[in-house]
Design a protein around this motif. Structure first.
Motif, PDB file in Angstrom:
ATOM      1  N   LEU A   1       0.828  -1.208   0.000  1.00  0.00           N
ATOM      2  CA  LEU A   1       0.000   0.000   0.000  1.00  0.00           C
ATOM      3  C   LEU A   1       0.864   1.261   0.000  1.00  0.00           C
ATOM      4  CD1 LEU A   1      -2.834  -1.096   2.439  1.00  0.00           C
ATOM      5  CD2 LEU A   1      -3.015  -0.781  -0.030  1.00  0.00           C
ATOM      6  N   LEU A   2       1.960   1.226   0.739  1.00  0.00           N
ATOM      7  CA  LEU A   2       2.874   2.378   0.751  1.00  0.00           C
ATOM      8  C   LEU A   2       3.466   2.622  -0.633  1.00  0.00           C
ATOM      9  CD1 LEU A   2       4.763   1.855   4.139  1.00  0.00           C
ATOM     10  CD2 LEU A   2       3.082   3.640   3.585  1.00  0.00           C
ATOM     11  N   LEU A   3       3.919   1.565  -1.290  1.00  0.00           N
ATOM     12  CA  LEU A   3       4.487   1.722  -2.636  1.00  0.00           C
ATOM     13  C   LEU A   3       3.448   2.198  -3.642  1.00  0.00           C
ATOM     14  CD1 LEU A   3       6.990  -1.191  -3.361  1.00  0.00           C
ATOM     15  CD2 LEU A   3       7.462   1.226  -3.072  1.00  0.00           C
ATOM     16  N   LEU A   4       2.233   1.718  -3.504  1.00  0.00           N
ATOM     17  CA  LEU A   4       1.174   2.096  -4.442  1.00  0.00           C
ATOM     18  C   LEU A   4       0.796   3.574  -4.333  1.00  0.00           C
ATOM     19  CD1 LEU A   4      -1.044  -1.086  -4.198  1.00  0.00           C
ATOM     20  CD2 LEU A   4       0.016  -0.201  -6.285  1.00  0.00           C
ATOM     21  N   ASN A   5       1.071   4.177  -3.180  1.00  0.00           N
ATOM     22  CA  ASN A   5       0.794   5.606  -3.021  1.00  0.00           C
ATOM     23  C   ASN A   5       1.620   6.462  -3.963  1.00  0.00           C
ATOM     24  OD1 ASN A   5      -1.220   5.742  -1.014  1.00  0.00           O
ATOM     25  ND2 ASN A   5       0.300   5.329   0.571  1.00  0.00           N
ATOM     26  N   ASP A   6       2.846   6.036  -4.237  1.00  0.00           N
ATOM     27  CA  ASP A   6       3.795   6.876  -4.976  1.00  0.00           C
ATOM     28  C   ASP A   6       4.281   6.304  -6.293  1.00  0.00           C
ATOM     29  OD1 ASP A   6       3.784   8.771  -2.879  1.00  0.00           O
ATOM     30  OD2 ASP A   6       5.215   7.545  -1.768  1.00  0.00           O
ATOM     31  N   ASN A   7       3.839   5.108  -6.654  1.00  0.00           N
ATOM     32  CA  ASN A   7       4.364   4.449  -7.847  1.00  0.00           C
ATOM     33  C   ASN A   7       3.235   3.878  -8.693  1.00  0.00           C
ATOM     34  OD1 ASN A   7       7.419   4.380  -7.218  1.00  0.00           O
ATOM     35  ND2 ASN A   7       6.467   3.617  -5.355  1.00  0.00           N
ATOM     36  N   TYR A   8       3.522   3.736  -9.982  1.00  0.00           N
ATOM     37  CA  TYR A   8       2.562   3.129 -10.904  1.00  0.00           C
ATOM     38  C   TYR A   8       2.982   1.691 -11.183  1.00  0.00           C
ATOM     39  CZ  TYR A   8       0.244   1.771 -15.141  1.00  0.00           C
ATOM     40  OH  TYR A   8      -0.484   1.064 -16.060  1.00  0.00           O
ATOM     41  N   TYR A   9       2.011   0.793 -11.164  1.00  0.00           N
ATOM     42  CA  TYR A   9       2.254  -0.603 -11.531  1.00  0.00           C
ATOM     43  C   TYR A   9       1.183  -1.068 -12.495  1.00  0.00           C
ATOM     44  CZ  TYR A   9       5.548  -0.492  -7.730  1.00  0.00           C
ATOM     45  OH  TYR A   9       6.608  -0.157  -6.937  1.00  0.00           O
ATOM     46  N   ASP A  10       1.580  -1.898 -13.451  1.00  0.00           N
ATOM     47  CA  ASP A  10       0.636  -2.476 -14.392  1.00  0.00           C
ATOM     48  C   ASP A  10      -0.140  -3.632 -13.782  1.00  0.00           C
ATOM     49  OD1 ASP A  10       1.378  -0.880 -16.726  1.00  0.00           O
ATOM     50  OD2 ASP A  10       3.261  -2.009 -16.677  1.00  0.00           O
ATOM     51  N   LEU A  11       0.466  -4.295 -12.781  1.00  0.00           N
ATOM     52  CA  LEU A  11      -0.107  -5.527 -12.247  1.00  0.00           C
ATOM     53  C   LEU A  11       0.466  -5.785 -10.856  1.00  0.00           C
ATOM     54  CD1 LEU A  11      -1.576  -8.287 -13.618  1.00  0.00           C
ATOM     55  CD2 LEU A  11       0.716  -9.135 -13.228  1.00  0.00           C
ATOM     56  N   ILE A  12      -0.346  -6.403 -10.007  1.00  0.00           N
ATOM     57  CA  ILE A  12       0.094  -6.814  -8.672  1.00  0.00           C
ATOM     58  C   ILE A  12      -0.023  -8.329  -8.586  1.00  0.00           C
ATOM     59  CG2 ILE A  12      -0.373  -6.669  -6.193  1.00  0.00           C
ATOM     60  CD1 ILE A  12      -1.749  -3.908  -6.876  1.00  0.00           C
ATOM     61  N   ILE A  13       1.050  -8.966  -8.137  1.00  0.00           N
ATOM     62  CA  ILE A  13       1.037 -10.416  -7.908  1.00  0.00           C
ATOM     63  C   ILE A  13       1.205 -10.643  -6.411  1.00  0.00           C
ATOM     64  CG2 ILE A  13       2.212 -12.618  -8.299  1.00  0.00           C
ATOM     65  CD1 ILE A  13       3.104 -11.534 -11.031  1.00  0.00           C
ATOM     66  N   ILE A  14       0.290 -11.408  -5.838  1.00  0.00           N
ATOM     67  CA  ILE A  14       0.378 -11.760  -4.421  1.00  0.00           C
ATOM     68  C   ILE A  14       0.661 -13.256  -4.342  1.00  0.00           C
ATOM     69  CG2 ILE A  14      -0.777 -11.775  -2.182  1.00  0.00           C
ATOM     70  CD1 ILE A  14      -2.675  -9.575  -3.330  1.00  0.00           C
ATOM     71  N   ASN A  15       1.863 -13.591  -3.908  1.00  0.00           N
ATOM     72  CA  ASN A  15       2.254 -14.989  -3.741  1.00  0.00           C
ATOM     73  C   ASN A  15       1.802 -15.409  -2.346  1.00  0.00           C
ATOM     74  OD1 ASN A  15       3.485 -17.471  -3.429  1.00  0.00           O
ATOM     75  ND2 ASN A  15       5.404 -16.845  -4.397  1.00  0.00           N
ATOM     76  N   THR A  16       0.562 -15.865  -2.245  1.00  0.00           N
ATOM     77  CA  THR A  16      -0.038 -16.149  -0.938  1.00  0.00           C
ATOM     78  C   THR A  16       0.682 -17.270  -0.204  1.00  0.00           C
ATOM     79  OG1 THR A  16      -1.653 -17.748  -1.797  1.00  0.00           O
ATOM     80  CG2 THR A  16      -2.296 -15.421  -1.795  1.00  0.00           C
ATOM     81  N   VAL A  17       1.224 -18.198  -0.947  1.00  0.00           N
ATOM     82  CA  VAL A  17       1.906 -19.340  -0.327  1.00  0.00           C
ATOM     83  C   VAL A  17       3.188 -18.895   0.367  1.00  0.00           C
ATOM     84  CG1 VAL A  17       2.906 -21.606  -0.765  1.00  0.00           C
ATOM     85  CG2 VAL A  17       0.890 -20.875  -2.037  1.00  0.00           C
ATOM     86  N   SER A  18       3.917 -17.989  -0.241  1.00  0.00           N
ATOM     87  CA  SER A  18       5.197 -17.566   0.328  1.00  0.00           C
ATOM     88  C   SER A  18       5.041 -16.601   1.504  1.00  0.00           C
ATOM     89  CB  SER A  18       6.082 -16.922  -0.745  1.00  0.00           C
ATOM     90  OG  SER A  18       5.612 -15.633  -1.074  1.00  0.00           O
ATOM     91  N   ILE A  19       3.865 -15.954   1.623  1.00  0.00           N
ATOM     92  CA  ILE A  19       3.662 -15.034   2.751  1.00  0.00           C
ATOM     93  C   ILE A  19       2.738 -15.617   3.814  1.00  0.00           C
ATOM     94  CG2 ILE A  19       4.160 -12.933   1.455  1.00  0.00           C
ATOM     95  CD1 ILE A  19       1.141 -12.437   1.235  1.00  0.00           C
ATOM     96  N   GLY A  20       2.225 -16.814   3.561  1.00  0.00           N
ATOM     97  CA  GLY A  20       1.382 -17.469   4.549  1.00  0.00           C
ATOM     98  C   GLY A  20       0.067 -16.739   4.789  1.00  0.00           C
TER      99      GLY A  20
END
Length: 120
Positions: free
Chosen positions: A39-58
């Motif tokens: 969320l902090l990065l999204l405040n100041d940066n543009y991204y085409d896509l977000i990937i959430i690796n749910t397995v690696s972050i539990g």
């Protein structure tokens, strides 16, 4: 560069990680290990896509994807990487990918969300 990706990915050695391999394929990749950092990065940066690796972050990714949708009203595609498709069924994600999978499969599936035909 083929697209700007924000990847939420942990550092669990026993789980598949994809950020470095996507960088090697020419994507601009920012990696964070939590939804709050994303969320902090999204405040100041543009991204085409977000990937959430749910397995690696539990995490199921549901709270993270919901927070992103509620805070950022512009459309940013969200992809969940899961080990069980039932876990993604109630998420706010646009696409979910089930392990096991390869980096090439990720690229093939996310290409429709990236600008132009750069992902091919």
């Amino acid at each position: 560069m083929k697209g700007q990706l924000l990847i939420i990915e942990g550092k669990r050695a026993d789980k598949p990680l994809f950020a470095e391999n996507l960088k090697a394929k020419g994507f601009f990749v920012s990696v964070v290990s939590s939804g709050a950092d994303a969320l902090l990065l999204l405040n100041d940066n543009y991204y085409d896509l977000i990937i959430i690796n749910t397995v690696s972050i539990g995490s199921s990714g549901i709270r993270i994807s919901t927070s992103i949708r509620e805070k950022f009203h512009q459309f940013i595609p969200i992809v969940l990487i899961v080990d069980d498709p039932a876990k993604a069924a109630i998420s706010k994600a646009d696409l979910y990918l089930v392990l096991p999978l390869t980096v090439q499969k990720i690229i093939n599936r996310i290409s429709i969300y990236l600008p132009g035909d750069e992902a091919s």
